[in-house]
Motif scaffolding. Structure first.
Motif, PDB file in Angstrom:
ATOM      1  N   PRO A  26       0.738  -1.080  -0.363  1.00 21.56           N
ATOM      2  CA  PRO A  26       0.140  -0.009   0.065  1.00 21.56           C
ATOM      3  C   PRO A  26       0.931   1.347  -0.485  1.00 21.56           C
ATOM      4  N   ILE A  27       1.754   1.557   0.474  1.00 19.41           N
ATOM      5  CA  ILE A  27       2.803   2.269   0.693  1.00 19.41           C
ATOM      6  C   ILE A  27       3.886   2.272  -0.980  1.00 19.41           C
ATOM      7  N   GLU A  28       4.260   1.357  -1.414  1.00 23.12           N
ATOM      8  CA  GLU A  28       4.252   1.446  -2.059  1.00 23.12           C
ATOM      9  C   GLU A  28       3.795   2.262  -3.475  1.00 23.12           C
ATOM     10  N   SER A  29       2.149   1.246  -3.975  1.00 25.34           N
ATOM     11  CA  SER A  29       1.405   1.660  -4.563  1.00 25.34           C
ATOM     12  C   SER A  29       0.536   3.501  -4.471  1.00 25.34           C
ATOM     13  N   GLY A  45       9.485   1.468  -3.993  1.00 20.84           N
ATOM     14  CA  GLY A  45       9.786   0.165  -3.464  1.00 20.84           C
ATOM     15  C   GLY A  45      10.769  -0.079  -2.120  1.00 20.84           C
ATOM     16  N   CYS A  46      11.641   1.294  -1.450  1.00 20.78           N
ATOM     17  CA  CYS A  46      12.428   0.914  -0.710  1.00 20.78           C
ATOM     18  C   CYS A  46      11.386   0.939   0.329  1.00 20.78           C
ATOM     19  N   ILE A  47      10.788   2.382   0.633  1.00 22.89           N
ATOM     20  CA  ILE A  47      10.001   2.784   1.228  1.00 22.89           C
ATOM     21  C   ILE A  47       9.242   2.206   1.822  1.00 22.89           C
ATOM     22  N   GLN A  48       8.490   0.610   1.041  1.00 22.59           N
ATOM     23  CA  GLN A  48       7.636  -0.020   0.719  1.00 22.59           C
ATOM     24  C   GLN A  48       8.149  -0.784   1.737  1.00 22.59           C
ATOM     25  N   GLN A  49      10.060  -1.358   1.797  1.00 26.28           N
ATOM     26  CA  GLN A  49      10.121  -2.920   2.485  1.00 26.28           C
ATOM     27  C   GLN A  49      10.855  -1.685   3.730  1.00 26.28           C
ATOM     28  N   VAL A  50      11.297  -1.092   4.157  1.00 24.02           N
ATOM     29  CA  VAL A  50      11.351  -0.435   5.263  1.00 24.02           C
ATOM     30  C   VAL A  50       9.441  -0.316   6.122  1.00 24.02           C
ATOM     31  N   ALA A  51       8.730  -0.469   5.477  1.00 30.21           N
ATOM     32  CA  ALA A  51       7.319  -0.047   5.882  1.00 30.21           C
ATOM     33  C   ALA A  51       6.719  -1.935   6.179  1.00 30.21           C
ATOM     34  N   ASP A  52       7.601  -2.633   5.897  1.00 28.96           N
ATOM     35  CA  ASP A  52       7.247  -4.049   5.364  1.00 28.96           C
ATOM     36  C   ASP A  52       8.019  -4.719   6.578  1.00 28.96           C
ATOM     37  N   MET A  53       8.856  -4.128   6.961  1.00 29.69           N
ATOM     38  CA  MET A  53       9.113  -4.246   8.952  1.00 29.69           C
ATOM     39  C   MET A  53       9.071  -3.719   9.786  1.00 29.69           C
ATOM     40  N   ALA A  89       3.889   7.308  16.988  1.00 30.37           N
ATOM     41  CA  ALA A  89       4.638   7.283  17.216  1.00 30.37           C
ATOM     42  C   ALA A  89       5.485   6.076  16.516  1.00 30.37           C
ATOM     43  N   ARG A  90       4.316   5.074  16.451  1.00 32.56           N
ATOM     44  CA  ARG A  90       4.768   4.047  14.945  1.00 32.56           C
ATOM     45  C   ARG A  90       4.947   4.579  13.471  1.00 32.56           C
ATOM     46  N   TYR A  91       4.784   5.641  12.745  1.00 30.49           N
ATOM     47  CA  TYR A  91       4.559   6.190  11.946  1.00 30.49           C
ATOM     48  C   TYR A  91       6.106   7.050  11.662  1.00 30.49           C
ATOM     49  N   LYS A  92       6.021   7.874  13.166  1.00 33.31           N
ATOM     50  CA  LYS A  92       7.755   8.424  13.118  1.00 33.31           C
ATOM     51  C   LYS A  92       8.623   7.480  12.938  1.00 33.31           C
ATOM     52  N   ALA A  93       8.661   6.716  13.696  1.00 27.60           N
ATOM     53  CA  ALA A  93       9.925   5.699  13.851  1.00 27.60           C
ATOM     54  C   ALA A  93       9.725   5.300  12.676  1.00 27.60           C
ATOM     55  N   PHE A  94       9.138   4.719  11.925  1.00 25.33           N
ATOM     56  CA  PHE A  94       8.610   3.991  10.548  1.00 25.33           C
ATOM     57  C   PHE A  94       9.199   5.823   9.526  1.00 25.33           C
TER      58      PHE A  94
END
Length: 104
Positions: A26-29, A45-53, A89-94
């Motif tokens: 969803p982030i990548e899209s 794609g990189c941002i999505q990878q971090v989101a997945d983690m 807080a989770r979003y900022k860390a992401f």
């Protein structure tokens, strides 16, 4: 005979593209649909990878909405709700991890 072969060739070419789009999170899209200058397949794609983690699926879907509606991010940031504050807080860390990991 040429039409079925042409149709098969076109499907063979389109299949990898559709598989890539279907595999996008969803982030990548949302990133790819945004009008930001830096929005390209590699960065998104990189941002999505971090989101997945770092983010659960529900958090990813919620954060993806911010690309189309930045005001929603601001409303979440200033919210008094515990649920919104925990998400923020989770979003900022992401965001910090995505910046560190994906900055080129």
């Amino acid at each position: 005979m040429k039409k079925p072969m042409l149709a098969l060739a076109l499907m063979a070419l389109a299949l990898p593209l559709s598989a890539t789009l279907a595999a996008a999170g969803p982030i990548e899209s949302a990133c790819l649909r945004s009008d930001r200058k830096a929005a390209n397949r590699a960065t998104c794609g990189c941002i999505q990878q971090v989101a997945d983690m770092t983010l659960r699926g529900a958090d990813q879907r919620r954060a993806a909405k911010f690309f189309a509606n930045p005001d929603e991010a601001q409303e979440t940031r200033v919210s008094k709700s515990d649920r919104d504050n925990e998400f923020w807080a989770r979003y900022k860390a992401f965001g910090a991890q995505a910046e560190a990991y994906c900055a080129g």
